[in-house]
Design an enzyme around this catalytic site. Structure first.
Site, short mmCIF file in Angstrom:
data_model
loop_
_atom_site.label_atom_id
_atom_site.label_comp_id
_atom_site.label_asym_id
_atom_site.label_seq_id
_atom_site.Cartn_x
_atom_site.Cartn_y
_atom_site.Cartn_z
N SER A 120 40.92 41.05 68.81
CA SER A 120 41.21 41.94 67.69
C SER A 120 40.43 43.23 67.84
O SER A 120 39.29 43.23 68.30
CB SER A 120 40.86 41.26 66.36
OG SER A 120 41.16 42.11 65.26
N LYS A 172 42.82 33.27 66.00
CA LYS A 172 43.37 34.64 65.98
C LYS A 172 44.68 34.69 65.20
O LYS A 172 44.96 35.67 64.50
CB LYS A 172 43.60 35.13 67.42
CG LYS A 172 44.22 36.53 67.52
CD LYS A 172 43.41 37.60 66.77
CE LYS A 172 43.76 39.01 67.19
NZ LYS A 172 45.16 39.35 67.18
N HIS A 175 43.72 34.72 61.62
CA HIS A 175 43.17 36.06 61.38
C HIS A 175 44.28 37.06 61.08
O HIS A 175 44.22 37.83 60.12
CB HIS A 175 42.37 36.49 62.61
CG HIS A 175 42.01 37.94 62.69
ND1 HIS A 175 42.92 38.92 63.08
CD2 HIS A 175 40.85 38.60 62.44
CE1 HIS A 175 42.33 40.09 63.06
NE2 HIS A 175 41.09 39.93 62.67
N ASN A 176 45.34 37.04 61.89
CA ASN A 176 46.43 37.99 61.71
C ASN A 176 47.25 37.66 60.47
O ASN A 176 47.77 38.56 59.81
CB ASN A 176 47.32 38.00 62.95
CG ASN A 176 46.68 38.79 64.09
OD1 ASN A 176 45.47 38.92 64.15
ND2 ASN A 176 47.49 39.30 64.99
N GLU A 179 45.42 39.10 57.70
CA GLU A 179 45.62 40.55 57.78
C GLU A 179 46.93 40.96 57.11
O GLU A 179 46.99 41.97 56.40
CB GLU A 179 45.63 40.96 59.26
CG GLU A 179 45.88 42.42 59.53
CD GLU A 179 46.00 42.67 61.03
OE1 GLU A 179 47.10 43.04 61.48
OE2 GLU A 179 44.99 42.47 61.75
#
Length: 299
Positions: A120, A172, A175-176, A179
């Site tokens: 990221s 990840k 995480h996205n 987001e």
């Protein structure tokens, strides 16, 4: 450390620059020869094929893939005959974690280590460093720790070993997904202010929220930059793409029986943004007209 690097897109090219600044030797390959030439200007070693790139690496070879998820398998198949026992292949892109697990299993049978590294930082990673979430064999990840340390922020807190194969890409992915939700919340809040009866300066508001506010964040900082450039966002079409991680997060939430309302809604809002016309909204208008005689707007 001397490593091979495949994929010199916006993110990959900047990662090579950061690695070079950190003193690493980097042998690069990209389908576009122009990208290879640009990397050579900062001291990277260019190659015209994967075979040539691998041949220029030391005995225990480390190759970092920074390619789209749909190109990972193709590159693995081309690299497999060139790699030997204990070599390390890193997937630094956004691959689906279940695909990662299957690839790691296949490569383990050939005694090649497969490390999944969620990355990221976007185009700002060159300046700020990248946040790295990686999984795979611990001995292999320890062997290439100097790469993670160079790519991450200077405070050394920007990388984390998440666990066995697939863990890095799993983290990840989530995480996205988070987001997506944060971006949607910001977008909705700013639209409420934009439509308010007050002549609000959204640029000033986004900047002041960066000082002492509980919603201060890097995303808010980026919103401020966008508004400073174009306060009314008149030069941008309301069409939002997605690259897969939000879909994977929602699907995983379903598989794990986790109610992820915000992430799911933010994903569906992106789908809505791509419609020139919404059949669903037309049907809603028609239904209101049918049961209540409510007026509809006709073309």
């Amino acid at each position: 450390m001397k490593i091979g690097f495949v994929g010199l897109g916006k993110m990959g090219a900047n990662m090579v620059k950061r690695l070079r600044r950190g003193g690493h030797e980097v042998v690069v390959y990209n389908r576009s020869e122009e990208k290879v030439k640009e990397a050579m200007q900062i001291g990277a070693i260019g190659s015209q094929s994967l075979e040539e790139m691998v041949s220029l690496l030391p005995p225990r070879k480390v190759v970092w893939l920074m390619v789209p998820s749909n190109a990972v398998d193709e590159n693995i198949q081309k690299l497999l005959p060139l790699l030997k026992k204990d070599d390390i292949l890193v997937d630094g892109g956004n691959s689906y974690w279940k695909d990662t697990q299957n690839r790691a299993k296949d490569l383990k049978e050939k005694e090649i280590y497969y490390v999944d590294c969620g990355t990221s930082g976007g185009i700002w990673g060159l300046k700020n460093g990248y946040c790295l979430m990686f999984g795979g064999n611990k001995e292999a990840t320890d062997y290439i720790e100097s790469i993670f340390r160079t790519l991450s922020p200077d405070n050394g807190k920007g990388y984390v070993y998440c666990g066995k194969s697939g863990a890095g890409h799993f983290v990840k992915m989530v995480h996205n997904g988070i987001e997506y939700g944060m971006m949607q919340s910001l977008a909705e809040g700013f639209e409420i202010m934009e439509k308010s009866p007050f002549a609000l300066d959204l640029t000033k508001i986004s900047n002041v929220w960066q000082h002492g506010s509980v919603v201060q964040s890097w995303l808010l900082e980026l919103a401020a930059k966008a508004l400073e450039k174009d306060p009314c966002l008149s030069g941008i079409k309301d069409y939002v793409q997605d690259s897969g991680e939000g879909r994977w997060t929602v699907q995983t939430a379903i598989d794990l029986d986790v109610p992820a309302h915000t992430i799911a809604t933010s994903l569906f809002n992106r789908f809505r943004s791509r419609q020139e016309e919404s059949f669903a909204m037309k049907l809603l208008a028609a239904l209101r007209n049918q049961f209540g005689g409510h007026e509809v707007k006709e073309k």
